[in-house]
Write an enzyme that holds these catalytic residues in place. Structure first.
Site, PDB file in Angstrom:
ATOM      1  N   ARG A   1     -18.312   7.793   1.544  1.00  0.00           N
ATOM      2  CA  ARG A   1     -17.493   7.054   0.569  1.00  0.00           C
ATOM      3  C   ARG A   1     -18.389   6.238  -0.335  1.00  0.00           C
ATOM      4  O   ARG A   1     -19.469   5.817   0.065  1.00  0.00           O
ATOM      5  CB  ARG A   1     -16.597   6.030   1.271  1.00  0.00           C
ATOM      6  CG  ARG A   1     -15.606   6.536   2.209  1.00  0.00           C
ATOM      7  CD  ARG A   1     -14.897   5.346   2.845  1.00  0.00           C
ATOM      8  NE  ARG A   1     -13.977   4.716   1.915  1.00  0.00           N
ATOM      9  CZ  ARG A   1     -12.749   5.162   1.688  1.00  0.00           C
ATOM     10  NH1 ARG A   1     -12.295   6.214   2.304  1.00  0.00           N
ATOM     11  NH2 ARG A   1     -11.954   4.527   0.843  1.00  0.00           N
TER      12      ARG A   1
ATOM     13  N   LYS B   1      -7.021   0.977  -1.304  1.00  0.00           N
ATOM     14  CA  LYS B   1      -5.793   0.801  -2.088  1.00  0.00           C
ATOM     15  C   LYS B   1      -4.888  -0.259  -1.480  1.00  0.00           C
ATOM     16  O   LYS B   1      -4.217  -0.990  -2.195  1.00  0.00           O
ATOM     17  CB  LYS B   1      -5.042   2.136  -2.168  1.00  0.00           C
ATOM     18  CG  LYS B   1      -5.588   3.029  -3.255  1.00  0.00           C
ATOM     19  CD  LYS B   1      -4.783   4.303  -3.360  1.00  0.00           C
ATOM     20  CE  LYS B   1      -5.106   5.224  -2.202  1.00  0.00           C
ATOM     21  NZ  LYS B   1      -4.440   6.523  -2.281  1.00  0.00           N
TER      22      LYS B   1
ATOM     23  N   GLU C   1      -3.307  10.350  -2.599  1.00  0.00           N
ATOM     24  CA  GLU C   1      -1.983   9.967  -2.124  1.00  0.00           C
ATOM     25  C   GLU C   1      -1.406   9.013  -3.175  1.00  0.00           C
ATOM     26  O   GLU C   1      -2.065   8.037  -3.538  1.00  0.00           O
ATOM     27  CB  GLU C   1      -2.124   9.258  -0.771  1.00  0.00           C
ATOM     28  CG  GLU C   1      -0.769   8.964  -0.178  1.00  0.00           C
ATOM     29  CD  GLU C   1      -0.851   8.265   1.166  1.00  0.00           C
ATOM     30  OE1 GLU C   1      -1.960   8.127   1.724  1.00  0.00           O
ATOM     31  OE2 GLU C   1       0.216   7.831   1.630  1.00  0.00           O
TER      32      GLU C   1
HETATM   33  P1  ATP Z   1      -7.796   4.255   0.189  1.00  0.00           P
HETATM   34  O1  ATP Z   1      -8.519   3.841   1.428  1.00  0.00           O
HETATM   35  O2  ATP Z   1      -8.191   3.481  -1.010  1.00  0.00           O
HETATM   36  O3  ATP Z   1      -6.301   4.365   0.363  1.00  0.00           O
HETATM   37  P2  ATP Z   1      -7.794   7.054   0.464  1.00  0.00           P
HETATM   38  O4  ATP Z   1      -8.947   7.870   0.883  1.00  0.00           O
HETATM   39  O5  ATP Z   1      -6.701   6.915   1.442  1.00  0.00           O
HETATM   40  O6  ATP Z   1      -8.342   5.706  -0.077  1.00  0.00           O
HETATM   41  P3  ATP Z   1      -6.611   8.987  -1.216  1.00  0.00           P
HETATM   42  O7  ATP Z   1      -5.617   8.820  -2.286  1.00  0.00           O
HETATM   43  O8  ATP Z   1      -6.213   9.704   0.010  1.00  0.00           O
HETATM   44  O9  ATP Z   1      -7.146   7.551  -0.848  1.00  0.00           O
HETATM   45  O10 ATP Z   1      -7.945   9.614  -1.807  1.00  0.00           O
HETATM   46  C1  ATP Z   1      -7.997  10.785  -2.575  1.00  0.00           C
HETATM   47  C2  ATP Z   1      -9.367  11.360  -2.473  1.00  0.00           C
HETATM   48  O11 ATP Z   1     -10.335  10.410  -2.931  1.00  0.00           O
HETATM   49  C3  ATP Z   1      -9.723  11.704  -1.050  1.00  0.00           C
HETATM   50  O12 ATP Z   1     -10.324  12.973  -1.023  1.00  0.00           O
HETATM   51  C4  ATP Z   1     -10.677  10.625  -0.645  1.00  0.00           C
HETATM   52  O13 ATP Z   1     -11.591  11.080   0.298  1.00  0.00           O
HETATM   53  C5  ATP Z   1     -11.343  10.244  -1.973  1.00  0.00           C
HETATM   54  N1  ATP Z   1     -11.795   8.853  -1.924  1.00  0.00           N
HETATM   55  C6  ATP Z   1     -11.049   7.760  -1.704  1.00  0.00           C
HETATM   56  N2  ATP Z   1     -11.807   6.648  -1.677  1.00  0.00           N
HETATM   57  C7  ATP Z   1     -13.076   7.053  -1.886  1.00  0.00           C
HETATM   58  C8  ATP Z   1     -14.338   6.380  -1.971  1.00  0.00           C
HETATM   59  N3  ATP Z   1     -14.436   5.068  -1.821  1.00  0.00           N
HETATM   60  N4  ATP Z   1     -15.439   7.125  -2.216  1.00  0.00           N
HETATM   61  C9  ATP Z   1     -15.345   8.450  -2.377  1.00  0.00           C
HETATM   62  N5  ATP Z   1     -14.197   9.143  -2.309  1.00  0.00           N
HETATM   63  C10 ATP Z   1     -13.065   8.465  -2.061  1.00  0.00           C
HETATM   64 MG    MG Z   2      -5.979   9.064   2.141  1.00  0.00          MG
END
Ligand code: ATP
Ligand code: MG
Length: 552
Positions: free
Chosen positions: A261, A271, A35
């Protein structure tokens, strides 16, 4: 990428192996779906290495798709940084960059299909009421009074939503599933909400935006994704993922698999919280070298190969765990020890005068850039009568364990001569200002002729030629290993996570490139800072120390 990185195995790859053995798919297709509401962090790197790594190893394809359904928090700045970071990590997405917003028209039509099948309705409960009606983990939800509207009424109201005839929060489109489901995500989840916000890709075309759960599965199917990999918190959402695809007319059938994660000690991988560190100016931007962002790690001197190695070592499982920072630093050190050229820098300088060395003799010494890799060449360093060494490398008195310069004793200067400290000069505070020494001319890269042993080796720079440099030493950004679990993580900030020193570096470093790390002999790995270095000011970041300092 080179073939030296061995092919990993994990439960997801086993699923793919089985699918291929059963000839379920011809081509494996994955996607990385960030995102664009922040910069990528080390957790994303894990997901990138997994998704792109699978595509590479199975000769498949991996798409980069921006999951951009929430215009209020998103920005093209983030889109650009994410594209850059993915490439920097060494990966190439298939074809054009994709956006969920590319599919807004199709998604809208699939929503209409659900309405026409009696599987979606326009609800006019307020957001608070929706929450109240939803029930809890122990109590079933209640049906909305708007749940049984006719298909025609729903079609007409959804059209009104799209035309901007409802204010935000006054209506939404919900799937009609089961308000008593043990899975809360299945209790008539919202599919579309109203938002009068300009979108970075679609401008003002839409005032209704699809929710993640509705968008993601359909985008996967449109792109022919075979294995849709996400983190464990989406485990329950898989039911909704499957429900949507089972109830619309679409030929492809992707499947979602969840993995744990990455959590990293002493780091934040959310983020939203990283954004807070930036907006509160606790750090110096998303690329602050203390940030666990890809851009921060790059500015600090971490290499793509080290980050990929780390992601491979931690593996992919369904177990939640927290990885030690020393594991990440180990990977950085492994790479840089092999590949970083050596140089000399003195971080806390004290002057040395070699009294029996001629003031006119500027001697050009040739030094290897790497002790075990002659192919990395040599460089010239000038030796002069006046030098600087590190204050910590001299003592007036010391026991045998101290293998550096001691008053009345000898030490070797790296790639140069053996010197002996004869006397010191101090200022009015008793602080040493100059160490007067003599050198043995017969010891240039040779042992003393009379067979006496000189144990220690210290580094040095020429007082005449060395360049002043600001040296930035980084420590952990948080005082606690799990800052994310604190009520207010901002209270766990380590106030001393950045220490700035004024040092001296050998002149060859004048031409170093930002983010390319050197080993400063005996001090650690350092690289030029991309933000604060200029033609008249050298600023170096400490990438990582020579030894693990996390488990002390
Ligand atoms: P955040 O909580 O930091 O906003 P998010 O999962 O909402 O993280 P996205 O931009 O949606 O952020 O993530 C893109 C991809 O990266 C998704 O498939 C998500 O599952 C993966 N991802 C995000 N954070 C992690 C993590 N800590 N470990 C492994 N994969 C991750
Ligand atoms: Mg997300």
């Amino acid at each position: 990428m080179s073939g030296v990185e061995a092919r990993p195995t994990n439960f997801i790859r086993q699923i793919i192996d089985n699918d291929l053995a059963e000839a379920k798919y011809k081509t494996i297709q994955t996607r990385f779906p960030p995102e664009p509401n922040g910069y990528l962090h080390i957790g994303h790197a894990k997901s990138i290495c997994l998704n792109f790594g699978i595509a590479q190893d199975y000769r498949g394809k991996c798409n980069l798709r921006f999951d951009d359904t929430n215009p209020a928090k998103e920005d093209v700045e983030y889109v650009e940084s994410i594209k850059y970071d993915v490439q920097w990590l060494g990966f190439k997405w298939d074809g054009e960059v994709r956006y969920s917003s590319d599919y807004f028209d199709q998604l809208y039509h699939y929503a209409i299909e659900l309405i026409e099948k009696g599987l979606a309705y326009v609800d006019e409960l307020t957001p608070d009421e929706i929450r109240e009606y939803r029930g809890t983990l122990t109590q079933p939800g209640k049906n909305s009074p708007y749940r049984d509207r006719s298909i025609d009424e729903n079609l007409s109201l959804f059209n009104k939503m799209k035309n901007g005839d409802f204010a935000e929060g006054k209506a939404c489109l919900r799937a009609k599933i089961d308000m008593a489901s043990p899975f809360i995500v299945m209790r008539d989840p919202v599919l579309y909400r109203i938002k009068f916000a300009s979108h970075h890709q679609t401008g003002d075309k839409w005032c209704i935006y699809p929710m993640y759960d509705f968008t993601h599965c359909i985008s996967d199917a449109i792109e022919n994704i075979t294995h849709s990999l996400c983190t464990l918190e989406f485990q329950d959402n898989r039911r909704l993922y499957d429900w949507v695809l089972d109830n619309i007319t679409i030929s492809a059938r992707p499947h979602q698999y969840e993995f744990s994660r990455l959590n990293l000690e002493y780091a934040i991988t959310s983020k939203r919280k990283l954004n807070l560190l930036v907006s509160e100016k606790i750090v110096d931007g998303w690329d602050d070298p203390r940030m666990p962002t890809v851009s921060g790690m790059r500015r600090r001197g971490y290499t793509p190969a080290a980050i990929r190695d780390f992601c491979q070592r931690i593996g992919v499982t369904k177990q939640e765990n927290t990885v030690e920072m020393s594991t990440l630093e180990f990977c950085v050190r492994e790479d840089l020890n092999q590949n970083a050229p050596r140089a000399m820098a003195v971080i806390d300088p004290v002057k040395v005068v070699i009294e029996n060395y001629s003031d006119h003799l500027d001697e050009v010494l040739n030094m290897p850039n790497h002790p075990n890799r002659p192919e990395l060449g040599n460089r010239e360093v000038v030796f002069t009568r006046e030098l600087f060494i590190d204050r910590a490398d001299f003592r007036e008195e010391a026991n045998k364990n101290y293998k550096r310069l001691v008053l009345g004793k000898e030490v070797r200067l790296r790639n140069a001569y053996v010197i002996r400290a004869d006397r010191v000069e101090k200022d009015e505070n008793g602080e040493i200002t100059t160490i007067y020494c003599s050198y043995d001319p017969a010891t240039l890269n040779k042992n003393p002729e009379d067979g006496r042993k000189v144990k220690g080796v210290i580094h040095w720079v020429s007082a005449k030629f060395a360049l002043p440099a600001e040296i930035r030493l980084y420590d952990r950004l948080f005082n606690t290993p799990n800052p994310g679990s604190a009520d207010d993580f901002l209270t766990t900030i380590n106030p001393n996570s950045l220490i700035i020193k004024q040092g001296l570096v050998e002149p060859s470093l004048r031409n170093s490139e930002p983010a390319v790390a050197y080993q400063f002999e005996r001090e650690g790995y350092f690289c030029l800072d991309s933000k604060y270095s200029s033609d008249d000011k050298l600023v170096f970041n400490r990438t990582v120390g020579l030894r693990d300092s996390w488990n002390e």
